[in-house]
Motif scaffolding. Structure first.
Motif, PDB file in Angstrom:
ATOM      1  N   LEU A  63       0.885  -1.207  -0.228  1.00 12.65           N
ATOM      2  CA  LEU A  63      -0.107   0.043   0.047  1.00 12.65           C
ATOM      3  C   LEU A  63       0.861   1.281  -0.062  1.00 12.65           C
ATOM      4  CD1 LEU A  63      -2.655  -1.152   2.632  1.00 12.65           C
ATOM      5  CD2 LEU A  63      -2.915  -1.056   0.091  1.00 12.65           C
ATOM      6  N   VAL A  64       1.883   1.341   0.669  1.00 13.13           N
ATOM      7  CA  VAL A  64       2.818   2.390   0.587  1.00 13.13           C
ATOM      8  C   VAL A  64       3.419   2.642  -0.664  1.00 13.13           C
ATOM      9  CG1 VAL A  64       4.917   3.159   1.738  1.00 13.13           C
ATOM     10  CG2 VAL A  64       3.343   2.242   3.249  1.00 13.13           C
ATOM     11  N   LEU A  65       3.786   1.399  -1.301  1.00 15.87           N
ATOM     12  CA  LEU A  65       4.252   1.541  -2.606  1.00 15.87           C
ATOM     13  C   LEU A  65       3.295   2.265  -3.697  1.00 15.87           C
ATOM     14  CD1 LEU A  65       6.947   1.141  -4.134  1.00 15.87           C
ATOM     15  CD2 LEU A  65       6.450  -1.094  -4.554  1.00 15.87           C
ATOM     16  N   GLY A  66       2.292   1.983  -3.249  1.00 17.75           N
ATOM     17  CA  GLY A  66       1.189   2.586  -4.182  1.00 17.75           C
ATOM     18  C   GLY A  66       0.065   1.618  -4.473  1.00 17.75           C
ATOM     19  N   TRP A  67       0.091   0.192  -4.503  1.00 17.32           N
ATOM     20  CA  TRP A  67      -1.089  -0.528  -5.064  1.00 17.32           C
ATOM     21  C   TRP A  67      -2.151  -0.089  -4.209  1.00 17.32           C
ATOM     22  CZ3 TRP A  67       3.701  -3.621  -5.407  1.00 17.32           C
ATOM     23  CH2 TRP A  67       3.873  -4.122  -6.445  1.00 17.32           C
ATOM     24  N   ARG A  68      -3.332  -0.179  -4.812  1.00 23.23           N
ATOM     25  CA  ARG A  68      -4.443   0.048  -4.220  1.00 23.23           C
ATOM     26  C   ARG A  68      -5.609  -1.032  -4.206  1.00 23.23           C
ATOM     27  NH1 ARG A  68      -6.559   5.245  -8.593  1.00 23.23           N
ATOM     28  NH2 ARG A  68      -5.165   6.802  -7.475  1.00 23.23           N
ATOM     29  N   GLU A  69      -5.281  -2.067  -4.882  1.00 26.23           N
ATOM     30  CA  GLU A  69      -5.991  -3.415  -4.747  1.00 26.23           C
ATOM     31  C   GLU A  69      -4.880  -4.756  -4.716  1.00 26.23           C
ATOM     32  OE1 GLU A  69      -9.047  -3.984  -7.531  1.00 26.23           O
ATOM     33  OE2 GLU A  69     -10.199  -2.255  -6.696  1.00 26.23           O
ATOM     34  N   LEU A  70      -5.063  -5.515  -4.065  1.00 22.97           N
ATOM     35  CA  LEU A  70      -4.061  -6.648  -3.931  1.00 22.97           C
ATOM     36  C   LEU A  70      -4.758  -8.173  -4.261  1.00 22.97           C
ATOM     37  CD1 LEU A  70      -1.891  -5.685  -0.882  1.00 22.97           C
ATOM     38  CD2 LEU A  70      -1.257  -5.156  -3.286  1.00 22.97           C
ATOM     39  N   PRO A  71      -3.986  -8.785  -5.054  1.00 15.74           N
ATOM     40  CA  PRO A  71      -4.664 -10.222  -5.489  1.00 15.74           C
ATOM     41  C   PRO A  71      -5.177 -11.083  -4.402  1.00 15.74           C
ATOM     42  CG  PRO A  71      -2.285 -10.181  -5.888  1.00 15.74           C
ATOM     43  CD  PRO A  71      -2.682  -9.108  -5.425  1.00 15.74           C
ATOM     44  N   PHE A  72      -4.603 -11.112  -3.104  1.00 17.11           N
ATOM     45  CA  PHE A  72      -4.620 -12.069  -2.176  1.00 17.11           C
ATOM     46  C   PHE A  72      -4.778 -11.347  -0.724  1.00 17.11           C
ATOM     47  CE2 PHE A  72      -2.491 -14.125  -5.481  1.00 17.11           C
ATOM     48  CZ  PHE A  72      -3.053 -15.295  -5.865  1.00 17.11           C
ATOM     49  N   SER A  73      -5.614 -11.662   0.066  1.00 13.84           N
ATOM     50  CA  SER A  73      -5.726 -11.095   1.196  1.00 13.84           C
ATOM     51  C   SER A  73      -4.638 -11.388   2.241  1.00 13.84           C
ATOM     52  CB  SER A  73      -7.003 -11.612   1.899  1.00 13.84           C
ATOM     53  OG  SER A  73      -7.126 -13.138   2.350  1.00 13.84           O
ATOM     54  N   VAL A  74      -4.649 -11.204   3.309  1.00 16.48           N
ATOM     55  CA  VAL A  74      -3.596 -11.528   4.486  1.00 16.48           C
ATOM     56  C   VAL A  74      -4.116 -12.874   4.822  1.00 16.48           C
ATOM     57  CG1 VAL A  74      -2.925 -11.232   7.021  1.00 16.48           C
ATOM     58  CG2 VAL A  74      -3.184  -9.085   5.437  1.00 16.48           C
ATOM     59  N   GLY A  75      -5.110 -13.398   5.265  1.00 15.28           N
ATOM     60  CA  GLY A  75      -5.332 -14.722   5.440  1.00 15.28           C
ATOM     61  C   GLY A  75      -4.960 -15.754   4.343  1.00 15.28           C
ATOM     62  N   GLN A  76      -5.173 -15.371   3.169  1.00 19.05           N
ATOM     63  CA  GLN A  76      -4.886 -16.317   2.052  1.00 19.05           C
ATOM     64  C   GLN A  76      -3.392 -16.523   1.887  1.00 19.05           C
ATOM     65  OE1 GLN A  76      -6.930 -13.968  -0.948  1.00 19.05           O
ATOM     66  NE2 GLN A  76      -8.135 -15.720  -1.551  1.00 19.05           N
ATOM     67  N   LEU A  77      -2.447 -15.460   2.265  1.00 16.50           N
ATOM     68  CA  LEU A  77      -1.258 -15.517   2.221  1.00 16.50           C
ATOM     69  C   LEU A  77      -0.703 -16.475   3.354  1.00 16.50           C
ATOM     70  CD1 LEU A  77      -0.114 -12.141   0.575  1.00 16.50           C
ATOM     71  CD2 LEU A  77      -0.282 -14.320  -0.536  1.00 16.50           C
ATOM     72  N   VAL A  78      -1.193 -16.003   4.550  1.00 18.54           N
ATOM     73  CA  VAL A  78      -0.794 -16.674   5.620  1.00 18.54           C
ATOM     74  C   VAL A  78      -0.948 -18.394   5.308  1.00 18.54           C
ATOM     75  CG1 VAL A  78      -1.567 -17.723   8.051  1.00 18.54           C
ATOM     76  CG2 VAL A  78      -1.189 -15.035   7.298  1.00 18.54           C
ATOM     77  N   GLU A  79      -2.114 -18.679   4.803  1.00 18.05           N
ATOM     78  CA  GLU A  79      -2.130 -20.135   4.541  1.00 18.05           C
ATOM     79  C   GLU A  79      -1.212 -20.567   3.319  1.00 18.05           C
ATOM     80  OE1 GLU A  79      -4.237 -22.388   6.071  1.00 18.05           O
ATOM     81  OE2 GLU A  79      -4.447 -20.714   7.601  1.00 18.05           O
TER      82      GLU A  79
END
Length: 306
Positions: A63-79
């Motif tokens: 988000l700091v770098l500038g992306w407004r939307e990300l393809p995977f949630s925190v929970g998905q990346l944890v898994e």
């Protein structure tokens, strides 16, 4: 490093099959954010240390770098991290999630590109050498200045920030040292090339203020453990000569864990060996990551049983 499987955009792919087109914007412009995470053999089996906090910081860096939307949630990346370690059959390893600009963005506008995510895991050796934890290492103050926070975003773990660290670390190693200490634009101590720094004076720990550093998760962990041991911990500006006069100096990071700087700029620090406070914190940290402290329960994410 050889990885049996790498998690790429939602599925595991054999490591030998992962390839990137030459015209991948992240390779040309450094437009990527990443994390370094460790999995340990803990009391109840392999467990990843502070996994969610690392993935949350990955999202914040994006988000700091500038992306407004990300393809995977925190929970998905944890898994996904758990899945990657499990698929590679590892009990102790280093994980590297990377969120990168994969296509578009050639007009230097991040909104024109797509974000992809990969996760790799591999066995990890001692970052500063096998004797670093016990004997400490030698460091010097680099001729290279740490990034100014209004030039690049120092609160985010951005791939394109790291040539600064490469320049400093390479210079120091060529000069015969193990690590470089970087000063900020005002000439005050900031951090090392891939680790945060602390000084010990009596029963007090000092570490540079948050503003111009990457606030390490290991740094935060050590501050919590130190306070629980009854040590006073504070953030404040630190001058170069305060390093020389410290009782002990140590660095923290996921890769380095916790290691003493026994010498800085040809000056022995304290008695020139890993000091007693550093040693106690090393022991507490090692216990925390292996599930041996009450607080470990909130910091460890255990792999599912096979």
């Amino acid at each position: 490093m050889d990885c049996k499987y790498i998690w790429m955009n939602g599925k595991l792919v054999p490591g030998t099959e992962v390839q990137f087109p030459f015209l991948t914007p992240a390779m040309h412009y450094g437009m990527a954010v990443f994390e370094g995470i460790r999995c340990y053999r803990a009391a109840k089996g392999p467990a990843i240390f502070r996994l969610r906090e690392h993935i949350e910081r990955l999202h914040k860096s994006a988000l700091v770098l500038g992306w407004r939307e990300l393809p995977f949630s925190v929970g998905q990346l944890v898994e996904a991290c758990l899945e990657t370690v499990h698929a590679n059959g590892l009990e102790e390893c280093y994980l590297r999630p990377l969120l990168f600009l994969a296509g578009g963005g050639w007009n230097l506008n991040i909104d024109g590109g797509q974000a992809h995510v990969g996760i790799a895991a591999w066995p990890w050796n001692a970052y500063l050498g096998p004797d670093a934890a016990d004997r400490g290492v030698r460091a010097n103050v680099s001729s290279y200045t740490r990034h100014h926070p209004n030039v690049v975003m120092t609160k985010a773990k951005i791939a394109g920030n790291y040539p600064n660290s490469f320049l400093a670390k390479t210079e120091s190693v060529r000069l015969g040292f193990d690590e470089a200490i970087m000063l900020d634009a005002q000439g005050l101590v900031a951090e090392c090339t891939g680790a945060n720094i602390f000084i010990v004076k009596g029963n007090r720990l000092l570490t540079p203020p948050d503003a111009q550093i990457l606030e390490g998760i290991t740094r935060e962990t050590v501050m919590i453990l130190a306070r629980e041991m009854g040590l006073e911990v504070s953030t404040q500006p630190i001058s170069r000569d305060q390093l020389y006069l410290a009782d002990e100096v140590f660095v923290t990071g996921t890769a380095v864990e916790l290691a003493a700087l026994r010498e800085i700029d040809f000056r022995a620090i304290g008695n020139g060996r890993t000091g007693p406070i550093t040693r106690k914190l090393q022991q507490a940290y090692n216990a925390a990551v292996r599930g041996e402290l009450p607080r470990s329960a909130e910091w460890l994410t255990y792999l599912p049983s096979k």
